[in-house]
Design a protein around this motif. Sequence first.
Motif: not given
Length: 419
Positions: A68-69, A72, A77-79, A296
């Motif tokens: 997930s990182t 993202n 963006e942190t979807q 990130a």
Amino acid sequence: MLAKMLVMMTGAAAHVVGRRVAARASVMTAATTSSPQHFLGASARRGGAVRMMALKTGIVGLPNVGKSTLFNALMEETQAQAANFPFCTIEPNVGIVGVPDPRLKVLADINSSVKTVPTTLSFVDIAGLVAGASKGEGLGNQFLANIRECDAIVHVVRCFEDDNIIHVDGSVNPTRDIEVISLELVLADLTQVERRLERVRKDVKAKKEGAADEAAVLEKLVPLLDEGKAARLADLSEDEWKEVQGLGLLSAKPVIYGANVADSDLAEGNAMVESVRQIAATEGASVVIVSAQVEAELVDLEDEERTTFLEELGVEKGETGLEKLIREVYSLLKLRTYFTSGETETKAWTIKSGMRAPQAAGVIHSDFEKGFIRAETVAYADLVEAGSHKAAKEAGNVRAEGKEYVVEEGDVLLFRFNV
């Protein structure tokens, strides 16, 4: 009505250049990015229209390996929620990324384009799998179904030590982790193939047309899968693969291993990355070194700061792992890109390798394919050297190609069609 469209094909990641098309020949539009380097879903966040490809790449792996990182960072963006516990991703997150290519800017400069639009790929962040997923452990059936819908897999493997980040099996071991995921995909396929074979054998007895051919292929797959080997290693012809295409076999999908490392190992990798490479070599798969945490952090940096930061980490040319990953996926799926370009925009369109000129034109609009007449073609290098399409034509580097022409890397095409 005779209309024109300047199109360019730039290899592993090409770009578009567009001329104004007469009123009745509409052209589908894609999202605009703020700059060629911002190759993620920025325009979607601003409300722009995005042309999504049908092809999807699934990001898979054990829980807490950095999927997930990484997703993202791909999306800028942190979807996706990133948390230090298993299954924080339950529903698959889907996002579109642009394929980076410096040639896009070159074409835009030649035509003084107002905006540029890179070609795109679709990524799916799939929740972490665990041992027993093929039998439903950890919501396995749901997650496996998400993978089945993808065309390729990025298998993220943890290649870093960090006591603060829980490992679902208690320790970091890339070889074991890969085997866990790979085996679950194989077991799920084995169950599906055996069930299908049971039904097809009945069809064979009933002398149903084509049943014998399908049964023969399934019978080749069963012993391979039973040995724990991926379906993609099967020695099947193209026609044989078509017999089982509808099954969407998980272990038949092409794989890229994303070795997720600490920032200090981003440039050269480490011993754990080498173990991943050894496994990939036996499978004919590829490996890309990434650092999800570094990626990130790069999201909020300007281009110059990004380059400096990466250089400090020893990364050549300031190229990120994500850029390499995107290009590798593009190559893995055997994709090519052609372009339209003009003063309004320079834009990329994606096609499959081997596609002929009319089908390539049809990616822009079905009318382009239906009314295709010919394509005036010039090599990308010749166009750049000449400085304009007009100059390239005057130099004798533009040729006329018909319906049988297979679009090549580096082609610039001026489509002529009648609607």
